[in-house]
Motif scaffolding. Structure first.
Motif, PDB file in Angstrom:
ATOM      1  N   THR A 250     -74.232 -19.149 -54.784  1.00 46.52           N
ATOM      2  CA  THR A 250     -74.558 -19.538 -53.254  1.00 46.52           C
ATOM      3  C   THR A 250     -76.106 -20.622 -53.214  1.00 46.52           C
ATOM      4  O   THR A 250     -77.077 -19.959 -52.785  1.00 46.52           O
ATOM      5  N   ILE A 270     -70.794 -22.163 -55.394  1.00 47.24           N
ATOM      6  CA  ILE A 270     -70.482 -22.467 -54.109  1.00 47.24           C
ATOM      7  C   ILE A 270     -71.703 -23.262 -52.825  1.00 47.24           C
ATOM      8  O   ILE A 270     -73.443 -22.371 -53.454  1.00 47.24           O
ATOM      9  N   SER A 271     -71.644 -24.745 -52.554  1.00 46.53           N
ATOM     10  CA  SER A 271     -73.381 -24.891 -52.243  1.00 46.53           C
ATOM     11  C   SER A 271     -72.736 -25.525 -50.638  1.00 46.53           C
ATOM     12  O   SER A 271     -71.915 -26.483 -50.587  1.00 46.53           O
ATOM     13  N   GLY A 276     -71.513 -27.481 -56.327  1.00 45.02           N
ATOM     14  CA  GLY A 276     -70.737 -25.544 -56.239  1.00 45.02           C
ATOM     15  C   GLY A 276     -71.577 -25.375 -57.408  1.00 45.02           C
ATOM     16  O   GLY A 276     -71.841 -24.526 -57.909  1.00 45.02           O
ATOM     17  N   GLY A 300     -65.632 -24.418 -58.005  1.00 41.64           N
ATOM     18  CA  GLY A 300     -67.365 -24.781 -57.471  1.00 41.64           C
ATOM     19  C   GLY A 300     -66.927 -25.366 -57.020  1.00 41.64           C
ATOM     20  O   GLY A 300     -65.922 -26.345 -56.941  1.00 41.64           O
ATOM     21  N   ASN A 302     -68.099 -27.683 -52.685  1.00 42.38           N
ATOM     22  CA  ASN A 302     -68.990 -28.189 -51.895  1.00 42.38           C
ATOM     23  C   ASN A 302     -68.517 -27.995 -50.431  1.00 42.38           C
ATOM     24  O   ASN A 302     -67.528 -28.036 -50.974  1.00 42.38           O
ATOM     25  N   GLY A 310     -68.407 -31.064 -56.665  1.00 43.76           N
ATOM     26  CA  GLY A 310     -68.058 -29.183 -56.226  1.00 43.76           C
ATOM     27  C   GLY A 310     -68.197 -29.174 -58.013  1.00 43.76           C
ATOM     28  O   GLY A 310     -68.939 -27.787 -57.708  1.00 43.76           O
ATOM     29  N   SER A 323     -64.841 -30.655 -53.080  1.00 43.99           N
ATOM     30  CA  SER A 323     -65.774 -31.072 -52.874  1.00 43.99           C
ATOM     31  C   SER A 323     -64.841 -31.823 -51.456  1.00 43.99           C
ATOM     32  O   SER A 323     -64.310 -32.116 -51.185  1.00 43.99           O
TER      33      SER A 323
END
Length: 396
Positions: A250, A270-271, A276, A300, A302, A310, A323
């Motif tokens: 993360t 995860i970001s 992601g 993934g 975002n 993502g 995303s």
């Protein structure tokens, strides 16, 4: 000074408080010193060393000794095959806390404030070390079941670290040349290069946290968690590695949840603002660009709506990318996957070739679609009309 081989010095709980010189010097082998205290001023007039041996002194055992306030090394065993057990050191000087470069340190507690490691040895087990100077708290070949806190230096620097906890305010939480297993590393440094929570060749079953670099930076990461709040883009990813398996990364800023060179499998990235999962090696023809960049059975995300995808990879299989600002999945080849974007996102799936997959947009947009590809097979967009495909096969 102890000169006779085979000597045992039982201090019987007494203290040595003499000022000047060395408290105990050993120039013999097979010597044991135990059950006592060495107390000194850390200023001029105190002991130079607490307990020190010559290089010829082998198989020395130091047990149940406390050292406080010496000017140089508290305990320094220079010979081979020696051990330090159940000892404690409290010093604010520039010397080592405990140094036993050819042997082991076990069940010790050390606190130093100077410019050398709190503990330096071949093997360190079940120890606690604090370094308030500019060196590492623990420096060893093998570290296990220990805790270390570094101020300007790293918490733990070793070849192998197992079941341990390392933290640093300005460097690596844990740095290992080979393996970190079952451990926790944290760095409060804002530096993207030397501020990783854990840095190692292989990381297994561990947790890394960073305020500047990557939570975990390694060649291979498995069954681990990494998180970063650093501001340096991909250099501040939750996990940065060649290969990532069964892990979670993360980023609370613009770093990727997971940034990988070759493969990501069975993992979650995860970001808040970035990718992601990022697995898109770029540049000239290399092994990484030819065979890397594969994401399988992963997720993934975002979250922040700022343009990160993502999942960004060369090949995506059996995965989901989501995303809020970029593409759900952006890749060369996509199969058996689902890409989804929020109202501020771009394309659900954007790729060269896609098969057996679904791309979805939650809102109609003239510029973006659920599914965009040069060639699509057995895939569908959502809404059904949200599609931009050059060639379609087994599709309406």
């Amino acid at each position: 000074t102890i000169l006779a081989d085979g000597t045992t010095l039982d201090m019987m709980g007494h203290s040595i408080t003499f000022r000047g010189g060395d408290a105990i010097r050993i120039s013999a082998s097979n010597v044991t010193v135990h059950s006592g205290h060495i107390i000194s001023s850390s200023t001029a007039g105190g002991f130079s060393y607490g307990l020190v041996t010559s290089e010829s002194a082998k198989s020395v055992t130091v047990r149940d000794i406390s050292v406080r306030g010496v000017m140089g090394y508290a305990i320094a065993l220079e010979g081979s095959a020696s051990t330090v057990e159940n000892c404690s050191v409290n010093s604010s000087t520039d010397g080592y806390g405990i140094r036993n470069g050819e042997g082991g340190v076990y069940r010790c507690q050390v606190q130093v404030g100077g410019g050398n490691p709190a503990i330096q040895a071949r093997t360190v087990e079940n120890c606690v070390a604090y370094s308030y100077g500019d060196e590492n708290a623990i420096s060893a070949e093998i570290v296990s079941n220990s805790r270390a806190y570094g101020d300007q230096g790293s918490g733990i620097v070793a070849s192998v670290v197992e079941n341990s906890h390392g933290e640093s305010r300005a460097a690596f939480g844990i740095f290992a040349e080979r393996l970190v297993r079952g451990s926790y590393g944290k760095s409060e440094s804002s530096d993207a290069t030397f501020g990783h929570g854990i840095s190692a060749a292989t990381v297994v079953g561990s947790v890394g946290v960073s305020w500047g670099g990557s939570g975990i930076n390694a060649e291979t990461v498995s069954s681990s968690r990494g998180s970063s709040s650093g501001p340096h883009g991909l250099a501040s990813s939750g996990i940065t590695a060649d290969r990532v398996d069964n892990s979670r990364g993360t980023s609370s800023r613009a770093g990727a949840g997971i940034s990988a060179l070759y493969t990501v499998s069975g993992s979650v990235g995860i970001s808040e603002e970035g990718f992601g999962i990022f697995a898109y090696p770029e540049g000239g023809l290399t092994i990484a660009t030819a065979f890397g960049g594969t994401v399988t059975s992963s997720y993934g995300l975002n979250k922040g709506g700022t343009g990160g995808d993502g999942i960004r990879a060369r090949m995506v299989n059996q995965s989901m990318g989501w995303s809020e600002g970029g593409h759900g999945i952006h890749a060369d080849f996509v199969s058996h996957s689902w890409g989804r974007v929020g109202a501020s996102g771009q394309d659900g799936i954007r790729c060269v070739m896609v098969s057996d997959s679904q791309g979805e947009r939650v809102a109609i947009d003239d510029n973006f679609v659920g599914l965009r590809a040069e060639r699509a097979t057995s895939s569908r967009p959502w809404p059904p009309t949200s599609i931009a495909v050059g060639q379609k096969y087994l599709m309406p």
